[in-house]
Scaffold this motif. Structure first.
Motif, PDB file in Angstrom:
ATOM      1  N   LEU A 257       0.852  -1.189   0.000  1.00 54.25           N
ATOM      2  CA  LEU A 257       0.000   0.000   0.000  1.00 54.25           C
ATOM      3  C   LEU A 257       0.889   1.241   0.000  1.00 54.25           C
ATOM      4  O   LEU A 257       1.800   1.375   0.836  1.00 54.25           O
ATOM      5  CB  LEU A 257      -0.907   0.006   1.231  1.00 54.25           C
ATOM      6  N   THR A 258       0.630   2.135  -0.951  1.00 55.88           N
ATOM      7  CA  THR A 258       1.387   3.383  -1.040  1.00 55.88           C
ATOM      8  C   THR A 258       0.482   4.564  -0.683  1.00 55.88           C
ATOM      9  O   THR A 258      -0.748   4.434  -0.613  1.00 55.88           O
ATOM     10  CB  THR A 258       1.954   3.569  -2.455  1.00 55.88           C
ATOM     11  N   LYS A 259       1.111   5.705  -0.470  1.00 51.54           N
ATOM     12  CA  LYS A 259       0.401   6.964  -0.190  1.00 51.54           C
ATOM     13  C   LYS A 259      -0.536   6.822   1.016  1.00 51.54           C
ATOM     14  O   LYS A 259      -1.676   7.297   1.009  1.00 51.54           O
ATOM     15  CB  LYS A 259      -0.376   7.425  -1.425  1.00 51.54           C
ATOM     16  N   VAL A 260      -0.039   6.127   2.027  1.00 51.60           N
ATOM     17  CA  VAL A 260      -0.865   5.918   3.228  1.00 51.60           C
ATOM     18  C   VAL A 260      -1.108   7.233   3.981  1.00 51.60           C
ATOM     19  O   VAL A 260      -2.030   7.331   4.797  1.00 51.60           O
ATOM     20  CB  VAL A 260      -0.212   4.884   4.163  1.00 51.60           C
ATOM     21  N   ASP A 261      -0.261   8.252   3.717  1.00 55.33           N
ATOM     22  CA  ASP A 261      -0.445   9.536   4.383  1.00 55.33           C
ATOM     23  C   ASP A 261      -1.584  10.352   3.769  1.00 55.33           C
ATOM     24  O   ASP A 261      -1.916  11.431   4.275  1.00 55.33           O
ATOM     25  CB  ASP A 261       0.853  10.346   4.336  1.00 55.33           C
ATOM     26  N   ARG A 262      -2.177   9.845   2.675  1.00 52.19           N
ATOM     27  CA  ARG A 262      -3.252  10.574   2.009  1.00 52.19           C
ATOM     28  C   ARG A 262      -4.617   9.899   2.189  1.00 52.19           C
ATOM     29  O   ARG A 262      -5.559  10.181   1.453  1.00 52.19           O
ATOM     30  CB  ARG A 262      -2.942  10.725   0.516  1.00 52.19           C
ATOM     31  N   ILE A 263      -4.716   8.996   3.136  1.00 51.79           N
ATOM     32  CA  ILE A 263      -6.004   8.342   3.408  1.00 51.79           C
ATOM     33  C   ILE A 263      -6.949   9.367   4.037  1.00 51.79           C
ATOM     34  O   ILE A 263      -6.558  10.107   4.958  1.00 51.79           O
ATOM     35  CB  ILE A 263      -5.819   7.142   4.360  1.00 51.79           C
ATOM     36  N   GLU A 264      -8.156   9.397   3.522  1.00 50.13           N
ATOM     37  CA  GLU A 264      -9.145  10.326   4.092  1.00 50.13           C
ATOM     38  C   GLU A 264      -9.410   9.967   5.559  1.00 50.13           C
ATOM     39  O   GLU A 264      -9.411   8.792   5.935  1.00 50.13           O
ATOM     40  CB  GLU A 264     -10.447  10.263   3.299  1.00 50.13           C
ATOM     41  N   HIS A 265      -9.651  11.007   6.360  1.00 49.06           N
ATOM     42  CA  HIS A 265      -9.907  10.799   7.783  1.00 49.06           C
ATOM     43  C   HIS A 265     -11.114   9.871   7.978  1.00 49.06           C
ATOM     44  O   HIS A 265     -12.158  10.050   7.367  1.00 49.06           O
ATOM     45  CB  HIS A 265     -10.167  12.146   8.483  1.00 49.06           C
ATOM     46  N   GLY A 266     -10.931   8.854   8.804  1.00 44.53           N
ATOM     47  CA  GLY A 266     -11.999   7.895   9.072  1.00 44.53           C
ATOM     48  C   GLY A 266     -12.018   6.722   8.107  1.00 44.53           C
ATOM     49  O   GLY A 266     -12.793   5.779   8.285  1.00 44.53           O
ATOM     50  N   GLY A 267     -11.159   6.768   7.095  1.00 43.55           N
ATOM     51  CA  GLY A 267     -11.156   5.671   6.113  1.00 43.55           C
ATOM     52  C   GLY A 267     -10.007   4.711   6.280  1.00 43.55           C
ATOM     53  O   GLY A 267      -9.718   3.899   5.391  1.00 43.55           O
TER      54      GLY A 267
END
Length: 765
Positions: A257-267
């Motif tokens: 999994l990449t770009k884990v810092d861009r996960i929407e809050h609560g997702g």
């Protein structure tokens, strides 16, 4: 440490320019790591590195076109961060260097080249910022392979017209990275799976990119590194659908999994479920990485600082910081690199013996196919044609002599086996014309049991049975006497003309000519078929130029000439049998004597005059009967045989005494029967030998001699021979493909051989 990457995938130049995450092939190893490890870890690391270098050398031969080599393939949808992931695993530091080469293993039509060609592309790089520029130029060089590669280093290709770029190419860009902190890895980076191409794009590229990915990930020895971006819904990423719907692929997939810092809050939970194996569980698990964000990239963050930032992110950010220890090991690019390196080296170690065996097997098949193809055009076509004709003549001689049985003959029967079968049937057919003499009147009433016994006795010297009273060759006593009586002219009483015997013999041999001709016809057909089969097989590589047809035509003509000549010889043999003749006196008299005794016995038994006959037949020397009335007869028979022996008649038996019984009016008929039947035996033996011998000598062996002479009398001029040897274009291409495949396999075999030899030396030390 070093790393390497290829681009085996297929791209258009526009696509490659717009998408720097183009397909590449990477390998890496850490040169400094061993200084930090203890002895056991050093041994393990060195062994793993050797295995991956072996895999690297195998790929460099291009043998992956023939073999399913172990490999890691990076698969992901477009813009999921594959390039950043690869960069994060490739390391960087003061001694970091990168070398770019172009590997060509297919031509512009995507056909495998006989030998893989690797071309150095520019100097060794030490600045990571320069790598992207060089890779873009390398992409153009791959897609315009008809231009000199040096033209791309200074962008001269952009000013060169013609030489259109391919939409895709299976050739590779190879990147080899050396330096600290680089893991032992070796993988293919495929172009991202795309859902659309925009207005200027080609919609066919969508299917082409997907099919390219499938061509890699469908292979059983392919480890799939599935890259999924947390920035986009999982369900909308085509790479995931491509891999995770297949249970077999999931067993050899490592998810990241990449770009884990861009996960929407609560997702976050749905992504955590993947890492914990609650959703789309993979045997090798899911990993998470965090690459530098755009702000960090603009500030020029170093590789070392990026690793520190990645580690800090997972240690301080929820929910990742709260995961169990076993799952926290899957957070960060170092853990991912170590996992991939271990899986790949283990697979290589497991598969090397099978790869070695498969290479040997395929080499054997390739060599067999090359042997079956015609030789390439030669400088001296006449010598080659003569060689072919001489080799065929030897095969024809073997066929005729019957000294060798090949695989085809084992299933269909050799020529001589089939010919001998025909000769055996011919012999049976001739014997079937035997005149069956029954020495009793057909008008006499004889019970069936006695008649059966009389027939058995009368024909006891026949070599074959199977005839009945309805047989047309049956002659009863009155038949012979009637013919003899009607044939008399001025002979004295009891004498009959030789014409009677001659007529009976002629009635027997009249069908022999047709039977002999039928035998020759069958042999003709057999010989013609077998010779054509040998020609078809021997000259199967020379059909196009007409050499095969020319030899078939000559052989057919010579066989036909020989057939006509032999038919004349056979006809002459048949005509000679119309007149009774033999020098085989002993056999004739012996057979006649035995038959006359039998016929007389049967004749008397049919008239129930069998008292003395039965006594003579039942006489057993040295066994005097107990009955008084039989003792005198026994003594008289013994005395008669003794006196005849004294007079010089040696070897007589009591049955022979039946010949001394008085004659009656039918005795001449019995004499005629015995003589005609005895002569038939002599003639039958002679004819059933002479006809096959004549066919074998004159027709079969004569054909071998005539065909050889006729072939050497062909037009063997240079131009004619060159025309006969012209090749089918398909065979030319097939040979080129096989030669190329052979070179690739031999190169791979040599690579593996050196690895095995080195391993043996190391173990012995």
């Amino acid at each position: 440490m070093s790393s390497r990457s290829d681009s085996p995938s297929l791209h258009s130049s526009d696509f490659a320019l717009k998408h720097p995450d183009q397909s590449r092939f990477w390998s890496a190893y850490d040169e400094d790591q061993t200084e930090k490890d203890d002895s056991a870890m050093k041994t393990y690391t060195n062994k793993r590195r050797e295995l991956l270098e072996t895999l690297n050398s195998l790929h460099s031969t291009g043998v992956q076109n023939e073999l399913d080599l172990p490999q890691i393939v990076v698969v992901g949808s477009q813009s999921v961060g594959k390039s950043s992931l690869i960069e994060s695993m490739s390391g960087y530091g003061p001694s970091w260097t990168c070398t770019v080469t172009l590997r060509f293993h297919v031509d512009t039509e995507d056909k495998p080249l006989p030998e893989v060609r690797e071309v150095a592309f520019g100097p060794k790089l030490s600045d990571k910022d320069e790598v992207e520029k060089v890779l873009r130029r390398a992409q153009r060089a791959i897609l315009r392979s008809t231009l000199d590669t040096s033209m791309f280093l200074n962008d001269e290709d952009l000013r060169t017209r013609g030489h259109p770029a391919q939409t895709f190419s299976q050739n590779c860009i190879c990147i080899r990275v050396s330096g600290p902190n680089v893991p032992d890895l070796y993988f293919y980076d495929l172009p991202g799976i795309i859902a659309n191409v925009g207005e200027a794009g080609n919609e066919q590229d969508i299917a082409l990119v997907e099919n390219l990915a499938k061509s890699f990930i469908d292979r059983p020895n392919c480890i799939i590194l599935l890259v999924i971006s947390c920035e986009t819904d999982f369900e909308n990423q085509g790479a995931g659908r491509l891999v995770l719907r297949n249970p077999e692929m999931k067993k050899r997939t490592v998810g990241v999994l990449t770009k884990v810092d861009r996960i929407e809050h609560g997702g976050e939970q749905k992504w955590v479920d993947l890492v914990q194996g609650k959703e789309n569980a993979l045997v090798n698990g899911w990993f998470c990485v965090k690459q530098p964000d755009p702000r960090q990239l603009r500030s020029g963050i170093s590789w070392e600082d990026a690793k520190v930032a990645e580690k800090a992110f997972f240690e301080r950010t929820s929910p990742w910081m709260h995961l169990e220890t076993r799952f926290r090991r899957r957070l960060g690019s170092p853990g991912l690199a170590e996992k991939l390196s271990g899986i790949l080296s283990a697979l290589v170690s497991q598969r090397l013996p099978d790869i070695q065996a498969e290479i040997s097997k395929q080499l054997r098949f390739v060599n067999e196919e090359l042997v079956d193809l015609p030789a390439p055009n030669l400088a001296d076509p006449k010598a080659e044609v003569i060689r072919l004709l001489r080799d065929f003549d030897r095969k024809l001689a073997v066929l005729v002599e019957g000294n060798q049985v090949d695989s085809t003959e084992l299933s269909t029967g050799s020529l001589m086996y089939s010919i001998n079968q025909v000769f055996t049937r011919f012999k049976h057919a001739i014997f079937a014309t035997t005149p069956h003499f029954l020495p009793w009147s057909s008008q006499r009433e004889i019970d069936d049991e006695l008649k059966t016994d009389l027939m058995k006795t009368a024909t006891q010297f026949d070599e074959e049975g199977g005839w009945t009273l309805d047989d047309p060759n049956i002659y009863h006593l009155e038949d012979v006497m009637d013919l003899a009586s009607r044939s008399r002219t001025r002979e004295l009483p009891g004498n009959y003309p030789f014409l009677v015997k001659k007529k009976l013999i002629a009635e027997t041999v009249v069908t022999w000519k047709a039977l002999a001709a039928k035998c020759l016809d069958e042999i003709h057909e057999l010989l013609d078929d077998h010779v054509k089969t040998v020609i078809t097989d021997h000259f199967k590589k020379h059909i196009l130029g007409g050499l095969q047809d020319a030899v078939i035509s000559i052989a057919t003509d010579e066989i036909q000439k020989r057939f006509q000549n032999t038919l004349e010889q056979i006809t002459s043999l048949c005509n000679s049998e119309h007149t009774p003749y033999t020098q085989n006196d002993h056999y004739f008299y012996a057979y006649k004597s035995k038959l006359l005794g039998v016929y007389k016995e049967v004749y008397r038994r049919s008239r129930k005059e069998q008292g003395i006959v039965s006594s003579l037949q039942g006489f057993v020397p040295n066994m005097r009967p107990n009955e008084e009335n039989q003792q005198k007869l026994f003594d008289n028979i013994t005395a008669a045989l003794t006196h005849l022996t004294v007079l010089g008649y040696q070897g007589l038996t009591a049955t022979d005494l039946t010949k001394l019984l008085p004659e009656d009016e039918n005795s001449p008929a019995l004499e005629i029967m015995a003589e005609v039947r005895a002569y038939f035996q002599v003639a039958y033996k002679r004819f059933s030998d002479n006809v096959p011998k004549q066919i074998d000598t004159d027709f079969i062996r004569g054909t071998d001699r005539d065909v050889d002479f006729a072939l050497m009398s062909m037009d063997l001029g240079h131009e004619q021979c060159a025309m006969w040897l012209q090749e089918d274009p398909d065979e030319v291409h097939r040979r080129e493909d096989l030669v190329g495949k052979k070179k690739r396999l031999e190169a791979a075999k040599d690579k593996l051989g050196s690895v095995v030899r080195t391993a043996r030396v190391g173990s012995s030390v």
